[in-house]
Design an enzyme around this catalytic site. Structure first.
Site, short mmCIF file in Angstrom:
data_model
loop_
_atom_site.label_atom_id
_atom_site.label_comp_id
_atom_site.label_asym_id
_atom_site.label_seq_id
_atom_site.Cartn_x
_atom_site.Cartn_y
_atom_site.Cartn_z
N SER A 138 0.86 -1.19 -0.16
CA SER A 138 -0.02 0.07 0.03
C SER A 138 0.93 1.19 0.00
CB SER A 138 -0.81 -0.17 1.29
OG SER A 138 -1.61 1.19 1.42
N TYR A 151 -2.22 -1.32 10.46
CA TYR A 151 -2.13 -1.35 8.87
C TYR A 151 -0.99 -0.73 8.37
CZ TYR A 151 -3.92 -1.12 4.03
OH TYR A 151 -4.33 -1.37 2.62
P1 NAD Z 1 -11.47 -6.22 -0.25
O1 NAD Z 1 -11.89 -5.92 0.99
O2 NAD Z 1 -12.26 -5.61 -1.53
O3 NAD Z 1 -11.07 -7.59 -0.60
C1 NAD Z 1 -9.97 -8.08 0.54
C2 NAD Z 1 -10.24 -9.62 0.03
O4 NAD Z 1 -9.35 -10.21 1.21
C3 NAD Z 1 -11.44 -10.25 0.07
O5 NAD Z 1 -11.39 -11.26 -0.98
C4 NAD Z 1 -11.59 -10.89 1.56
O6 NAD Z 1 -12.56 -12.01 1.46
C5 NAD Z 1 -10.22 -11.42 1.67
N1 NAD Z 1 -9.96 -11.36 2.79
C6 NAD Z 1 -10.12 -10.81 4.06
N2 NAD Z 1 -9.58 -11.42 5.17
C7 NAD Z 1 -9.47 -12.62 5.07
C8 NAD Z 1 -9.04 -13.80 5.46
N3 NAD Z 1 -8.64 -13.80 6.90
N4 NAD Z 1 -8.36 -14.83 4.97
C9 NAD Z 1 -8.51 -14.87 3.52
N5 NAD Z 1 -9.07 -13.92 2.87
C10 NAD Z 1 -9.47 -12.69 3.46
O7 NAD Z 1 -10.20 -5.17 -0.41
P2 NAD Z 1 -9.07 -4.56 -1.43
O8 NAD Z 1 -9.41 -3.09 -1.39
O9 NAD Z 1 -9.35 -5.35 -2.67
O10 NAD Z 1 -7.78 -5.04 -0.65
C11 NAD Z 1 -7.16 -5.98 -1.20
C12 NAD Z 1 -5.41 -5.70 -0.64
O11 NAD Z 1 -5.18 -4.22 -1.40
C13 NAD Z 1 -5.18 -5.36 0.78
O12 NAD Z 1 -4.32 -5.98 1.16
C14 NAD Z 1 -5.51 -4.18 1.07
O13 NAD Z 1 -4.53 -3.76 2.20
C15 NAD Z 1 -4.77 -3.48 -0.28
N6 NAD Z 1 -4.90 -1.93 -0.52
C16 NAD Z 1 -5.90 -1.66 -0.77
C17 NAD Z 1 -6.21 -0.08 -1.14
C18 NAD Z 1 -7.81 0.31 -1.43
O14 NAD Z 1 -7.62 1.53 -1.58
N7 NAD Z 1 -8.60 -0.31 -1.66
C19 NAD Z 1 -5.22 0.47 -1.27
C20 NAD Z 1 -3.74 0.09 -0.81
C21 NAD Z 1 -3.68 -1.38 -0.71
#
Ligand code: NAD
Length: 256
Positions: A138, A151
């Site tokens: 991130s 985080y």
């Molecule tokens: P999201 O909530 O849409 O997806 C998260 C995914 O992780 C889902 O498929 C969920 O079922 C799965 N998950 C959650 N807990 C879990 C567990 N204990 N075991 C297995 N699967 C699990 O979130 P996202 O925004 O797509 O995030 C995905 C990644 O990207 C994360 O690591 C997040 O930190 C990172 N990220 C997101 C953003 C953003 O702006 N959305 C920015 C930077 C980084």
């Protein structure tokens, strides 16, 4: 381009993980999905690509379940060529009010799970002489925000882990890199927009603008598709010497 390769994308039932899984599948990779929620919907989104799609519901906070996931990958899918460590959760609170159980969960899912998948996938990648480990960190792996201590600690840790394993594999065909997105409009971020709307008495559009304006100079969300295409690039020969990088895709967030 990725025909004959098998990719695990953790947390790929939603958001960024699903976007990355779609991009890898478009290039012909077989996909091992993981995550909670709408598994059938995620599988359906990969249906158009004519690749083999498997699923394992390991809770990525539980080492024994991760071991079971990696056993399935080895025994039934012939080992993994690409591992995308993407599963992640967020919790927003001041450190003195941070629930201990939430701290442990954020560190386990966002950081420690990548240690387990990496240690278990690497031997077969090294013996095949090719592999890609892509860690979805991130902008918070590079800079901090208040109220997100767990985080930020997990994502900085994941960037450090990426560098360390990239050094250990530097002379091999396995590369290890991190992608560092800024804001991407997924369920994880919509929750933060909703919280902001409620706290500030804004409607969804105004809360979204306010969230972007605070950190992301482009005022545009990065999309899961853009991150998916970056993951594909990291799997090409052009990226063979990109090692230990933390690539920010953040509309200028960390340039400030
Ligand atoms: P999201 O909530 O849409 O997806 C998260 C995914 O992780 C889902 O498929 C969920 O079922 C799965 N998950 C959650 N807990 C879990 C567990 N204990 N075991 C297995 N699967 C699990 O979130 P996202 O925004 O797509 O995030 C995905 C990644 O990207 C994360 O690591 C997040 O930190 C990172 N990220 C997101 C953003 C953003 O702006 N959305 C920015 C930077 C980084």
């Amino acid at each position: 381009m990725l025909k004959g390769k098998t990719a695990l994308v953790t947390g790929s039932t939603s958001g960024i993980g699903l976007g990355i899984a779609r991009s890898l599948a478009r290039q012909g990779a077989d996909i091992l999905l993981n995550g909670f929620g709408d598994v059938e919907g995620a599988k359906a989104q990969l249906g158009e690509f004519n690749v083999k799609v498997s699923y394992h519901g390991a809770d990525m906070s539980k080492p024994a379940e991760i071991e079971d996931l990696m056993r399935l990958a080895k025994d039934e899918l012939g080992g993994l060529d690409i591992v995308v460590n993407n599963a992640g959760i967020q919790h927003v609170a001041a450190v003195e009010h941070f629930p201990v159980e939430r701290w442990d969960a954020v560190i386990a899912i966002n950081l420690t799970s990548a240690f387990h998948t990496t240690r278990l996938a690497l031997p077969s990648m090294l013996s095949k002489g090719w592999g890609r480990i892509i860690n979805v960190a991130s902008a918070h792996g590079l800079v901090a925000s208040a109220q997100k201590s767990a985080y930020v600690a997990a994502k900085h840790g994941l960037v450090g882990f990426t560098k360390s394993v990239a050094l250990e594999t530097a002379t091999t065909g396995v590369t290890v890199n991190a992608i560092c997105p800024g804001w991407v409009l997924t369920p994880l971020v919509q929750k933060q927009v909703d919280a902001r709307a409620q706290q500030m008495g804004l409607d969804n559009a105004a809360a979204t603008r306010n969230l972007l304006a605070e950190k992301q100079p482009s005022l545009q969300f990065t999309t899961p598709e853009q991150l998916g295409e970056l993951a594909v690039f990291l799997c090409t020969a052009a990226a063979d010497n990109i090692r230990g990088a933390a690539i920010n895709v953040d509309g200028g967030w960390v340039a400030q």
